[in-house]
Design a protein around this motif. Sequence first.
Motif, PDB file in Angstrom:
ATOM      1  N   UNK A  28       1.019  -0.929  -0.066  1.00 54.56           N
ATOM      2  CA  UNK A  28       0.034  -0.022  -0.295  1.00 54.56           C
ATOM      3  C   UNK A  28       0.950   1.160   0.116  1.00 54.56           C
ATOM      4  N   UNK A  29       0.770   2.050  -1.030  1.00 58.19           N
ATOM      5  CA  UNK A  29       1.817   3.245  -1.118  1.00 58.19           C
ATOM      6  C   UNK A  29       0.914   4.451  -0.560  1.00 58.19           C
ATOM      7  N   UNK A  30       1.787   5.074   0.193  1.00 57.32           N
ATOM      8  CA  UNK A  30       1.107   6.270   0.918  1.00 57.32           C
ATOM      9  C   UNK A  30       1.184   7.439  -0.239  1.00 57.32           C
ATOM     10  N   UNK A  31       0.196   8.000  -0.705  1.00 60.60           N
ATOM     11  CA  UNK A  31      -0.073   9.383  -1.588  1.00 60.60           C
ATOM     12  C   UNK A  31      -0.345  10.542  -0.936  1.00 60.60           C
ATOM     13  N   UNK A  32      -1.005  10.470   0.243  1.00 61.88           N
ATOM     14  CA  UNK A  32      -1.606  11.509   0.985  1.00 61.88           C
ATOM     15  C   UNK A  32      -1.203  11.470   2.513  1.00 61.88           C
ATOM     16  N   UNK A  33      -0.366  12.246   2.951  1.00 61.88           N
ATOM     17  CA  UNK A  33      -0.330  12.157   4.455  1.00 61.88           C
ATOM     18  C   UNK A  33      -1.105  12.682   5.153  1.00 61.88           C
ATOM     19  N   UNK A  34      -2.251  13.542   4.827  1.00 59.31           N
ATOM     20  CA  UNK A  34      -3.309  13.651   5.402  1.00 59.31           C
ATOM     21  C   UNK A  34      -4.279  12.705   5.834  1.00 59.31           C
ATOM     22  N   UNK A  35      -4.367  11.609   4.918  1.00 51.77           N
ATOM     23  CA  UNK A  35      -5.362  10.665   4.987  1.00 51.77           C
ATOM     24  C   UNK A  35      -4.920   9.529   6.146  1.00 51.77           C
ATOM     25  N   UNK A  36      -3.543   9.630   6.451  1.00 54.16           N
ATOM     26  CA  UNK A  36      -3.072   8.748   7.670  1.00 54.16           C
ATOM     27  C   UNK A  36      -3.706   8.954   8.959  1.00 54.16           C
ATOM     28  N   UNK A  37      -4.056   7.915   9.731  1.00 51.56           N
ATOM     29  CA  UNK A  37      -4.377   8.153  11.044  1.00 51.56           C
ATOM     30  C   UNK A  37      -3.393   7.492  12.052  1.00 51.56           C
ATOM     31  N   UNK A  38      -3.667   7.557  13.523  1.00 45.85           N
ATOM     32  CA  UNK A  38      -2.686   7.194  14.375  1.00 45.85           C
ATOM     33  C   UNK A  38      -3.062   5.828  14.399  1.00 45.85           C
ATOM     34  N   UNK A  39      -2.034   5.042  14.505  1.00 42.88           N
ATOM     35  CA  UNK A  39      -2.156   3.390  14.594  1.00 42.88           C
ATOM     36  C   UNK A  39      -2.486   3.054  15.901  1.00 42.88           C
ATOM     37  N   UNK A  40      -1.522   3.566  16.928  1.00 45.71           N
ATOM     38  CA  UNK A  40      -1.772   3.078  18.057  1.00 45.71           C
ATOM     39  C   UNK A  40      -1.921   4.321  19.344  1.00 45.71           C
ATOM     40  N   UNK A  41      -2.773   5.151  18.829  1.00 45.62           N
ATOM     41  CA  UNK A  41      -3.087   6.243  19.466  1.00 45.62           C
ATOM     42  C   UNK A  41      -2.223   7.607  19.475  1.00 45.62           C
ATOM     43  N   UNK A  42      -2.751   8.798  19.922  1.00 46.03           N
ATOM     44  CA  UNK A  42      -2.299   9.984  19.778  1.00 46.03           C
ATOM     45  C   UNK A  42      -0.947  10.040  20.414  1.00 46.03           C
ATOM     46  N   UNK A  43       0.007  10.769  19.858  1.00 48.52           N
ATOM     47  CA  UNK A  43       1.533  10.687  20.452  1.00 48.52           C
ATOM     48  C   UNK A  43       1.449  11.455  21.871  1.00 48.52           C
ATOM     49  N   UNK A  44       0.250  12.627  22.106  1.00 49.75           N
ATOM     50  CA  UNK A  44       0.425  13.280  23.333  1.00 49.75           C
ATOM     51  C   UNK A  44       0.017  12.088  24.353  1.00 49.75           C
ATOM     52  N   UNK A  45      -0.504  11.052  24.384  1.00 55.73           N
ATOM     53  CA  UNK A  45      -0.749   9.885  25.035  1.00 55.73           C
ATOM     54  C   UNK A  45       0.232   9.134  25.432  1.00 55.73           C
ATOM     55  N   UNK A  46       1.382   9.106  24.600  1.00 56.80           N
ATOM     56  CA  UNK A  46       2.329   8.184  24.602  1.00 56.80           C
ATOM     57  C   UNK A  46       3.583   8.904  25.672  1.00 56.80           C
TER      58      UNK A  46
END
Length: 233
Positions: free
Chosen positions: A176-194
């Motif tokens: 699966x090739x990424x063509x739009x960074x805006x369409x990506x979502x967090x895989x394991x939660x928001x980084x603020x929660x990490x």
Amino acid sequence: MMAKWQAGIGLVTCFLMLATSLPSVWATSNDSPAADDGPSLDETLVFIKDTWEACATMHSGLQRMIAKDGSLWHMDRMAKVDVIVIQPSALKIITRMNERRKLSGIFSIQSPLETIHEFDLNALSPNVSAEREGEGENINLYGIRLRCTRGACVTEWLASLAIPGKPIHELKTGKLVVTNLAELVYDEGDPKDKRAEKKREVYVPVCDQASLESLSKAFHHAIVKAGGKKPLF
């Protein structure tokens, strides 16, 4: 009598020379470059923010890379950098990036990530590194590296990204090739929660040579303005 007269003339001459030289000395001291010469810290931070905004979404295309083991790779990088100014002299840099690496055209891997770096300029060294990766004349992989004066002064958060509804394995293997960074979502939660980690440096991608040179000068100026100094050793 003649000796006294000559001595008096000498004193008057010295006084006149001193009086005429003082304004020039005063002007020289005032005209010399001062610590507050050039753009203000606020102006420089706005310039840094605006320069990355002008880069928009960076897309390098396939770039030739030589790994440490001598193997030949081609890397395609997409990146988007957002800068938040935290008064008086701190920055939060949010980098959303995907690097797709192909090994000799056989297979590819990619690792979409969002990285948040937060740091105060007064804790950095003014020795800013402008870096160019890859080989060949048409290289479009640029980045800027900032280092702490001492200790670990950069707070870093990381979060892996995924395409909604798509298998993470196929994403990471490059099927699966990424063509739009805006369409990506967090895989394991928001980084603020990490949990955040402390780092000694920060590397941020830059879109082109001109922006790289401008940002290098701007960061050096801003770090000096904020009170950052070179490491002791």
